[in-house]
Design an enzyme around this catalytic site. Structure first.
Site, mmCIF file in Angstrom:
data_model
loop_
_atom_site.group_PDB
_atom_site.id
_atom_site.type_symbol
_atom_site.label_atom_id
_atom_site.label_comp_id
_atom_site.label_asym_id
_atom_site.label_seq_id
_atom_site.Cartn_x
_atom_site.Cartn_y
_atom_site.Cartn_z
ATOM 1 N N ASP A 71 0.831 -1.199 0.000
ATOM 2 C CA ASP A 71 0.000 0.000 0.000
ATOM 3 C C ASP A 71 0.864 1.248 0.000
ATOM 4 O O ASP A 71 2.077 1.183 0.226
ATOM 5 C CB ASP A 71 -0.958 -0.026 1.207
ATOM 6 C CG ASP A 71 -0.217 -0.158 2.523
ATOM 7 O OD1 ASP A 71 0.575 0.736 2.840
ATOM 8 O OD2 ASP A 71 -0.418 -1.162 3.244
ATOM 9 N N GLU A 77 22.441 -22.586 -18.867
ATOM 10 C CA GLU A 77 21.468 -21.765 -18.128
ATOM 11 C C GLU A 77 22.189 -20.614 -17.421
ATOM 12 O O GLU A 77 21.680 -19.489 -17.352
ATOM 13 C CB GLU A 77 20.725 -22.617 -17.096
ATOM 14 C CG GLU A 77 19.762 -23.617 -17.705
ATOM 15 C CD GLU A 77 19.128 -24.516 -16.647
ATOM 16 O OE1 GLU A 77 17.908 -24.743 -16.722
ATOM 17 O OE2 GLU A 77 19.868 -24.995 -15.744
#
Ligand code: GLA
Length: 733
Positions: free
Chosen positions: A537, A617
């Site tokens: 928030d 990777e």
């Protein structure tokens, strides 16, 4: 002038770049809301407000005395309606007086207009330089008591933002109770409106929901003590049919991290009332004579060009005028967090190995998550004991921090200050420090109880014990977590008549502690968290520039979570990481490319043991980190465009454009794979119509207007959840 008062007409007019907000003082002294919408200059809009005598909607005594039966607080649009005096819609304020009566009739008293923006004691709020904002303060007084209310309006013209807040004063000789205090009301004199809100649950936060506002109350909120995973304290009010690029909409964001309510209703004469504030359930505030209560701020952002523009304005506001951290304007390090790799089960050597593997691939910050303190080997012990677990960290946090720094990396730490386990030294010494009700067994979540943050001694203990660690070890980053909701809210330090204040005082206590840490450790990068995005928030953003968006790190689910979050919050504050597959939350496997594509629309980092990756990777990770750094400025400081809705479409597409409109980055993630798939056409946004652009290293040159109006075909994506991005840059001619 952004704020104009016309004394002869008794109207206040607030202008932003594209909106106008008007208030009048009625003939009886009430504050009436004339209008909030598209900009209208030089106009007294009081003509809109017409009263008709309607049955069962009474009038104030003075009005009835002159047979003015059309004047009713039950039908007139109001700025700050109160309970008990004949307005039966949602009210903002309910005052209980010494004699038990519950009414307040607020009458205009005076006003103040000044440059700059008001601030609220102990509460987060948007801030502004003198030349960026103006403030209007309107003082109202109850006709029959010594209750005084000051309404605050902050006008940030360039952002199309009007903020609201208020203070309730008790100027009398007897204490009063506030049974409800909301921060604002807006009465729209129209009824074709919708409310968009963002609901969810742990690991699936901020899912967009759009509902028509009709007769009867439409309400979202939280009584969990935090803003919550379940509903976010940000909603959008809009006219029917408003989209990303067209239509009138109002974002309403509550700058507060505790219980809240956002409520809308269409009244008996088809007008829409919207109120927002602290949830009244469990709330009861005792105000001594000469004392006052500050209601937190609501930010309203206006757009008549759709929700995309509304979000971008809010992003700009929060990045520039809410978040205070220096990291808002500095590049934040690419992070590696050990949580999903080890959970509680690690040794110092293991952490160093994980960090080293990350360092080799370009990781800049290593974060040690939960499990490093007290007897924290599982989630039922240790919280509250903020000293290192010597088995895991023989040389303390300092020892590990030194090793990490020696690798040339920054070092970060996880804390959860607001919590306590019964199995902890802290609980054994201070059982009364947690929220719980005498003679009742408390509700327990994740094996933990909540500390009573309204108590200064509790906060002092937390500050002292945690700052001891921050002083001993060099800590560059802290993740402040909060892993349960409040229940059994009762404080041993507060008399019975003040127990209704504890949830709010808890939030004020958290803010006070955050302020102490932030101001004394400004060089630390702070990240908020509450089981992922359970306290995502605007209140937290005032203290911390980023918040962990969700414990759900599944890239595909994240497209919706980040999509929903982007309506009310900037990309630069969304914590987003690449994690291992199969994903810990969903079991889904998604390529490394797609996982990074999604995490790059956030703060970007990794949450896995990179040492376990195959060589090819690792090479991919290395180049992802380079790419992120290359695009960092567009992503963190640019404008964000939602090009599809991943909740409804087969592909998630979003776009960043730098403020000069010279560069753009478009990301595409396939959410569904189909044979012989139709073309995906994307219409870019935010470019300069007449400029020429090149896409990646392609030969072809496109005019901005073509990319935006005629669109652009995206190569067919094959395979499950594949993704790509392309980079667009203006070419000089
Ligand atoms: C919460 C956080 C996670 C992790 C764990 C540790 O769930 O959201 O990222 O820190 O706590 O307990």
């Amino acid at each position: 002038m952004a704020i104009i008062f016309e004394p002869n007409k008794k109207i206040f007019t607030l202008h932003t770049k594209n909106s106008t907000y008007q208030i009048q003082i009625s003939k009886y002294g009430h504050l009436i809301h004339n209008y909030y919408g598209s900009k209208i200059e030089n106009m007294d809009l009081s003509y809109l407000i017409q009263g008709i005598n309607r049955g069962f909607s009474g009038s104030p005594y003075e009005a009835m005395a002159v047979e003015d039966r059309g004047y009713s607080l039950d039908t007139y649009p109001q700025e700050y309606p109160t309970y008990g005096i004949g307005d039966y819609r949602s009210s903002c304020l309910s005052v209980e007086h010494e004699d038990g009566s519950q009414a307040a009739e607020l009458i205009y008293d005076s006003y103040k207009i000044y440059q700059g923006k008001y601030q609220l004691k102990g509460l987060p709020a948007v801030w502004a330089k003198e030349n960026e904002a103006q403030t209007l303060e309107i003082t109202l007084k109850d006709k029959y008591s010594d209750v005084k209310v000051i309404l605050y309006y902050g006008v940030l013209e360039e952002f199309d933002v009007i903020t609201r807040a208020c203070t309730i004063y008790n100027e009398g000789e007897y204490p009063i109770y506030l049974n409800k205090v909301f921060s604002c009301c807006i009465d729209f004199w129209k009824n074709n409106m919708e409310m968009i809100s963002f609901y969810g649950r742990h690991a699936m936060e901020r899912t967009l929901q759009r509902r028509k506002i009709e007769h009867g109350k439409l309400s979202v909120g939280s009584t969990r003590g935090t803003s919550s995973h379940q509903h976010n304290p940000f909603v959008i009010l809009c006219e029917e049919g408003v989209g990303e690029d067209h239509g009138v909409c109002y974002g309403a964001s509550f700058v507060y991290s505790g219980n809240f309510i956002a409520e809308a209703e269409v009244d008996q004469i088809n007008h829409t009332r919207f109120v927002m504030g602290i949830h009244p359930e469990g709330f009861r505030y005792y105000v001594e004579p000469k004392d006052c209560f500050f209601a937190p701020e609501v930010v309203f952002v206006y757009s008549d060009a759709g929700m995309g523009e509304m979000s971008r304005k809010l992003h700009d506001l929060y990045r520039n005028n809410l978040i205070r951290s220096k990291f808002m304007h500095e590049r934040r390090p690419v992070l590696l967090n050990n949580w999903e790799a080890t959970e509680f089960d690690f040794t110092q050597e293991h952490l160093v190995e994980i960090a080293k593997a990350g360092r080799e691939l370009g990781i800049e910050l290593f974060v040690m998550d939960d499990g490093w303190f007290g007897e924290r080997d599982h989630d039922k012990a240790g919280l509250g004991d903020w000293f290192p677990n010597k088995k895991k960290l023989p040389n303390g946090v300092k020892g590990l921090a030194e090793q990490i720094h020696a690798l040339g990396m920054k070092f970060g730490l996880w804390i959860e200050p607001e919590m306590i386990n019964e199995d902890s030294e802290l609980y054994r010494n201070h059982a009364d420090w947690c929220l719980s009700i005498p003679n009742r067994k408390p509700n327990v979540e994740r094996g933990q109880l909540v500390l009573d943050m309204s108590r200064k001694d509790v906060r002092d203990y937390l500050y002292d014990s945690i700052s001891k660690i921050l002083d001993e070890a060099k800590v560059d980053y802290v993740k402040w977590d909060m892993n349960r909701n409040l229940s059994d809210v009762w404080s041993a330090k507060v008399p019975s008549y003040r127990q209704g204040e504890v949830s709010h005082r808890y939030v004020l206590g958290v803010y006070e502690l955050m302020e102490r840490f932030m101001s004394n450790y400004p060089d630390i990068l702070w990240e908020g968290c509450s089981g992922g995005g359970g306290r995502f928030d605007a209140g937290i953003l005032y203290y911390m520039p980023q918040i962990w968006c969700s414990d759900n790190t599944d890239a595909i689910e994240r497209t919706s979570i980040q999509y929903g979050t982007s309506f009310g919050y900037p990309i630069s504050c969304m914590g987003a990481h690449v994690s291992a597959v199969p994903n810990h939350q969903t079991g889904r496997s998604v390529s490394l490319n797609t996982r990074a594509e999604v995490a790059m629309a956030g703060t970007f980092g990794y949450e896995m043991d990179l040492g376990t990756l195959r060589e090819e990777e690792k090479e991919i990770v290395r180049s992802q980190i380079q790419e992120f750094k290359k695009y960092y400025n567009i992503i963190q400081y640019g404008d964000y465009y939602r090009l599809t809705n991943p909740l409804e479409e087969e592909v998630a597409i979003w776009q960043f454009v730098d403020k000069e409109k010279k560069k753009a980055l478009v990301s595409v993630v396939s959410l569904r794979t189909r044979a012989n798939a139709p073309f995906i056409k994307v219409y870019l946004k935010g470019l300069k119509e007449d400029s020429l652009y090149r896409i990646d290293d392609g030969e072809e040159v496109y005019r901005g207007s073509a990319l935006m109006k005629a669109g652009f075909h995206i190569p067919v994506l094959k395979g499950d959840y594949s993704s790509l991005h392309f980079y667009i840059r203006e070419i000089e001619v």
